[in-house]
Design a protein around this motif. Structure first.
Motif, PDB file in Angstrom:
ATOM      1  N   PHE A   1       0.821  -1.246  -0.013  1.00  0.00           N
ATOM      2  CA  PHE A   1      -0.124   0.062   0.000  1.00  0.00           C
ATOM      3  C   PHE A   1       0.736   1.277   0.113  1.00  0.00           C
ATOM      4  CE2 PHE A   1      -2.617  -3.308   1.768  1.00  0.00           C
ATOM      5  CZ  PHE A   1      -3.913  -3.241   1.034  1.00  0.00           C
ATOM      6  N   ALA A   2       1.899   1.318   0.336  1.00  0.00           N
ATOM      7  CA  ALA A   2       2.943   2.211   0.329  1.00  0.00           C
ATOM      8  C   ALA A   2       3.188   2.731  -0.945  1.00  0.00           C
ATOM      9  CB  ALA A   2       4.217   2.284   1.308  1.00  0.00           C
ATOM     10  N   PRO A   3       3.277   3.977  -1.266  1.00  0.00           N
ATOM     11  CA  PRO A   3       3.428   4.565  -2.756  1.00  0.00           C
ATOM     12  C   PRO A   3       5.000   4.244  -3.076  1.00  0.00           C
ATOM     13  CG  PRO A   3       3.419   6.469  -1.452  1.00  0.00           C
ATOM     14  CD  PRO A   3       2.853   5.109  -0.393  1.00  0.00           C
ATOM     15  N   PRO A   4       5.257   4.170  -4.254  1.00  0.00           N
ATOM     16  CA  PRO A   4       6.730   3.925  -4.638  1.00  0.00           C
ATOM     17  C   PRO A   4       7.400   5.367  -4.624  1.00  0.00           C
ATOM     18  CG  PRO A   4       5.264   4.101  -6.871  1.00  0.00           C
ATOM     19  CD  PRO A   4       4.322   3.855  -5.370  1.00  0.00           C
ATOM     20  N   ASP A   5       8.771   5.143  -4.345  1.00  0.00           N
ATOM     21  CA  ASP A   5       9.459   6.707  -4.257  1.00  0.00           C
ATOM     22  C   ASP A   5       9.700   7.367  -5.430  1.00  0.00           C
ATOM     23  OD1 ASP A   5      11.493   8.247  -2.514  1.00  0.00           O
ATOM     24  OD2 ASP A   5      12.745   7.809  -4.131  1.00  0.00           O
ATOM     25  N   TYR A   6       9.629   8.636  -5.433  1.00  0.00           N
ATOM     26  CA  TYR A   6       9.704   9.273  -6.791  1.00  0.00           C
ATOM     27  C   TYR A   6      11.017   9.038  -7.505  1.00  0.00           C
ATOM     28  CZ  TYR A   6       9.794  13.420 -10.081  1.00  0.00           C
ATOM     29  OH  TYR A   6       9.852  13.997 -11.105  1.00  0.00           O
ATOM     30  N   TYR A   7      12.131   8.853  -6.925  1.00  0.00           N
ATOM     31  CA  TYR A   7      13.563   8.563  -7.505  1.00  0.00           C
ATOM     32  C   TYR A   7      13.821   6.932  -7.556  1.00  0.00           C
ATOM     33  CZ  TYR A   7      14.062  13.651  -7.101  1.00  0.00           C
ATOM     34  OH  TYR A   7      14.043  15.240  -7.260  1.00  0.00           O
ATOM     35  N   GLN A   8      13.679   6.290  -6.308  1.00  0.00           N
ATOM     36  CA  GLN A   8      14.082   5.032  -6.358  1.00  0.00           C
ATOM     37  C   GLN A   8      12.984   4.058  -6.722  1.00  0.00           C
ATOM     38  OE1 GLN A   8      16.077   4.033  -2.702  1.00  0.00           O
ATOM     39  NE2 GLN A   8      16.103   6.326  -2.320  1.00  0.00           N
ATOM     40  N   GLY A   9      11.802   4.380  -6.942  1.00  0.00           N
ATOM     41  CA  GLY A   9      10.752   3.361  -7.397  1.00  0.00           C
ATOM     42  C   GLY A   9      10.381   2.449  -6.318  1.00  0.00           C
ATOM     43  N   ASN A  10      10.224   1.478  -6.736  1.00  0.00           N
ATOM     44  CA  ASN A  10       9.984   0.269  -5.580  1.00  0.00           C
ATOM     45  C   ASN A  10      11.100  -0.274  -4.913  1.00  0.00           C
ATOM     46  OD1 ASN A  10       7.249   0.157  -5.875  1.00  0.00           O
ATOM     47  ND2 ASN A  10       7.340  -0.827  -7.851  1.00  0.00           N
ATOM     48  N   SER A  11      12.335  -0.021  -5.297  1.00  0.00           N
ATOM     49  CA  SER A  11      13.559  -0.429  -4.523  1.00  0.00           C
ATOM     50  C   SER A  11      13.677  -0.056  -3.240  1.00  0.00           C
ATOM     51  CB  SER A  11      14.731  -0.235  -5.346  1.00  0.00           C
ATOM     52  OG  SER A  11      15.114   1.174  -5.460  1.00  0.00           O
ATOM     53  N   TYR A  12      13.024   1.017  -2.942  1.00  0.00           N
ATOM     54  CA  TYR A  12      13.270   1.603  -1.704  1.00  0.00           C
ATOM     55  C   TYR A  12      12.528   0.773  -0.445  1.00  0.00           C
ATOM     56  CZ  TYR A  12       8.470   3.243  -0.493  1.00  0.00           C
ATOM     57  OH  TYR A  12       7.217   3.033  -0.146  1.00  0.00           O
ATOM     58  N   ARG A  13      11.646   0.006  -0.858  1.00  0.00           N
ATOM     59  CA  ARG A  13      10.811  -0.978  -0.075  1.00  0.00           C
ATOM     60  C   ARG A  13      11.578  -1.610   0.912  1.00  0.00           C
ATOM     61  NH1 ARG A  13       5.577  -0.051  -1.538  1.00  0.00           N
ATOM     62  NH2 ARG A  13       5.350   0.469  -3.800  1.00  0.00           N
ATOM     63  N   ILE A  14      13.035  -1.839   0.740  1.00  0.00           N
ATOM     64  CA  ILE A  14      13.963  -2.672   1.450  1.00  0.00           C
ATOM     65  C   ILE A  14      14.145  -1.957   2.709  1.00  0.00           C
ATOM     66  CG2 ILE A  14      16.139  -1.658   0.584  1.00  0.00           C
ATOM     67  CD1 ILE A  14      15.666  -5.441   1.440  1.00  0.00           C
ATOM     68  N   ILE A  15      13.733  -0.818   2.511  1.00  0.00           N
ATOM     69  CA  ILE A  15      14.103  -0.099   4.173  1.00  0.00           C
ATOM     70  C   ILE A  15      13.014  -0.502   5.183  1.00  0.00           C
ATOM     71  CG2 ILE A  15      14.483   2.089   2.983  1.00  0.00           C
ATOM     72  CD1 ILE A  15      11.703   3.303   3.904  1.00  0.00           C
ATOM     73  N   PHE A  16      11.983  -0.939   4.942  1.00  0.00           N
ATOM     74  CA  PHE A  16      11.235  -1.727   5.933  1.00  0.00           C
ATOM     75  C   PHE A  16      11.663  -2.912   6.674  1.00  0.00           C
ATOM     76  CE2 PHE A  16       8.067   0.061   2.786  1.00  0.00           C
ATOM     77  CZ  PHE A  16       7.601   1.184   3.530  1.00  0.00           C
ATOM     78  N   ILE A  17      12.886  -3.223   6.046  1.00  0.00           N
ATOM     79  CA  ILE A  17      13.715  -4.319   6.917  1.00  0.00           C
ATOM     80  C   ILE A  17      14.889  -3.828   7.219  1.00  0.00           C
ATOM     81  CG2 ILE A  17      14.929  -6.823   6.711  1.00  0.00           C
ATOM     82  CD1 ILE A  17      12.631  -7.610   4.477  1.00  0.00           C
ATOM     83  N   HIS A  18      15.550  -3.176   6.401  1.00  0.00           N
ATOM     84  CA  HIS A  18      16.969  -2.511   6.424  1.00  0.00           C
ATOM     85  C   HIS A  18      16.994  -1.503   7.606  1.00  0.00           C
ATOM     86  CE1 HIS A  18      20.767  -0.760   5.675  1.00  0.00           C
ATOM     87  NE2 HIS A  18      20.559   0.257   5.797  1.00  0.00           N
ATOM     88  N   VAL A  19      15.966  -0.627   7.926  1.00  0.00           N
ATOM     89  CA  VAL A  19      16.106   0.467   8.897  1.00  0.00           C
ATOM     90  C   VAL A  19      15.959  -0.290  10.116  1.00  0.00           C
ATOM     91  CG1 VAL A  19      15.181   2.438   9.760  1.00  0.00           C
ATOM     92  CG2 VAL A  19      15.629   2.511   7.055  1.00  0.00           C
ATOM     93  N   PRO A  20      14.843  -1.017  10.364  1.00  0.00           N
ATOM     94  CA  PRO A  20      14.591  -1.696  11.726  1.00  0.00           C
ATOM     95  C   PRO A  20      15.878  -2.500  12.051  1.00  0.00           C
ATOM     96  CG  PRO A  20      12.712  -1.705  10.514  1.00  0.00           C
ATOM     97  CD  PRO A  20      13.731  -1.342   9.351  1.00  0.00           C
ATOM     98  N   SER A  21      16.606  -3.290  11.164  1.00  0.00           N
ATOM     99  CA  SER A  21      17.595  -4.100  11.354  1.00  0.00           C
ATOM    100  C   SER A  21      18.662  -3.421  12.089  1.00  0.00           C
ATOM    101  CB  SER A  21      17.918  -4.977  10.353  1.00  0.00           C
ATOM    102  OG  SER A  21      16.765  -5.716   9.822  1.00  0.00           O
ATOM    103  N   ALA A  22      18.959  -2.160  11.049  1.00  0.00           N
ATOM    104  CA  ALA A  22      20.233  -1.333  11.646  1.00  0.00           C
ATOM    105  C   ALA A  22      19.903  -0.632  12.754  1.00  0.00           C
ATOM    106  CB  ALA A  22      20.497  -0.250  10.518  1.00  0.00           C
ATOM    107  N   SER A  23      18.914  -0.222  13.060  1.00  0.00           N
ATOM    108  CA  SER A  23      18.538   0.411  14.318  1.00  0.00           C
ATOM    109  C   SER A  23      18.559  -0.539  15.618  1.00  0.00           C
ATOM    110  CB  SER A  23      17.033   1.035  14.223  1.00  0.00           C
ATOM    111  OG  SER A  23      16.447   1.657  15.631  1.00  0.00           O
ATOM    112  N   LEU A  24      17.965  -1.600  15.417  1.00  0.00           N
ATOM    113  CA  LEU A  24      18.105  -2.890  16.412  1.00  0.00           C
ATOM    114  C   LEU A  24      19.576  -3.064  16.596  1.00  0.00           C
ATOM    115  CD1 LEU A  24      15.524  -5.479  15.985  1.00  0.00           C
ATOM    116  CD2 LEU A  24      16.246  -4.192  18.224  1.00  0.00           C
ATOM    117  N   ALA A  25      20.183  -3.216  15.583  1.00  0.00           N
ATOM    118  CA  ALA A  25      21.693  -3.696  15.668  1.00  0.00           C
ATOM    119  C   ALA A  25      22.596  -2.708  16.598  1.00  0.00           C
ATOM    120  CB  ALA A  25      22.680  -3.567  14.366  1.00  0.00           C
TER     121      ALA A  25
END
Length: 258
Positions: A49-73
């Motif tokens: 449901f989240a819209p694609p990023d204007y510059y990165q398209g759908n590739s940015y969706r990895i942030i939904f795993i990357h950002v929590p993982s990095a923060s947790l680390a």
């Protein structure tokens, strides 16, 4: 001063392996339910449901795993250092057991952050890895985790290994502000922080809200896994204690319907 002594004695009893094991059991079902619900909601919301990023398209969706993982680390390593201080200064056994549990889990989330960062970096930067200040400092964090784990298992005496691991975990805290402020102190490819306490999020609500849900879900999952792993360590360490023998006997009787 007698009341302070009584309070400390009460605290020591509460965080003893026996009481920690019994108290933590009440939180496990709730953490399991909450983490499952939040991660499921955040995943569907972010991917579907989240819209694609204007510059990165759908590739940015990895942030939904990357950002929590990095923060947790990073958060897990800070918790690891706190447990190290408690175990060194106040000699509380449970703190050392929790630290052992955190070390392995923190290493997993740090590795996951590096891998997902590489997956994100390929379409964004054209390469999976660059010796960027943020990436390099995160790699050092992974090495610190592995060093702590190695020290726990490098000595015949578990107490000696725990002391060495606690010292390394405390010294390694100096890497955390380097990770956090690397994008400010140096000219890096990595983007700045998504969330800060003093500024609005750098993305629309349709993107940062599911990300926030995933953050809470990952932290609940980490708490759940830490409690489960700590409880296993307690049972292994305290297997000769009478309360563990009684607990095993009780579970055996329940299993066989006695």
């Amino acid at each position: 001063m007698s009341w302070l002594k009584r309070m400390w004695q009460t605290f020591e009893q509460t965080v003893s392996p026996k009481h920690f094991y019994r108290i933590s059991g009440a939180f496990i079902p709730w953490l399991a339910i909450i983490s499952a619900l939040l991660i499921s909601l955040g995943t569907v919301w972010g991917l579907a449901f989240a819209p694609p990023d204007y510059y990165q398209g759908n590739s940015y969706r990895i942030i939904f795993i990357h950002v929590p993982s990095a923060s947790l680390a990073m958060s897990a390593y800070f918790a690891l250092a706190i447990c190290g201080v408690i175990s060194l200064v106040w000699k509380i056994k449970t703190a050392e057991m929790v630290a052992r549990a955190i070390a392995g889990l923190g290493a997993v989330f740090c590795f996951l952050a590096l891998v997902t960062g590489g997956v994100w970096g390929k379409p964004t930067w054209g390469t999976y890895w660059v010796w960027d200040a943020r990436l390099t400092s995160m790699l050092i964090l992974l090495f610190l985790y592995l060093g702590v784990i190695a020290l726990y298992n490098a000595y015949e005496s578990s107490a000696t290994g725990a002391k060495a691991a606690a010292i390394l975990s405390i010294v390694g805290v100096i890497n955390l502000p380097i990770i956090k402020y690397s994008v400010v102190w140096w000219n890096t490819l990595h983007q700045g922080a998504t969330f800060t306490l003093t500024a609005k999020p750098k993305m629309p609500a349709e993107m940062w809200m599911p990300l926030l849900v995933m953050m809470f879900g990952f932290y609940c999952l980490f708490a759940l896994l830490t409690l489960l792993k700590t409880r296993n360590i307690i049972l292994q360490r305290e297997r000769r204690s009478q309360w563990v023998k009684e607990l095993v006997q009780q579970h055996t009787e329940q299993k066989h319907g006695l």
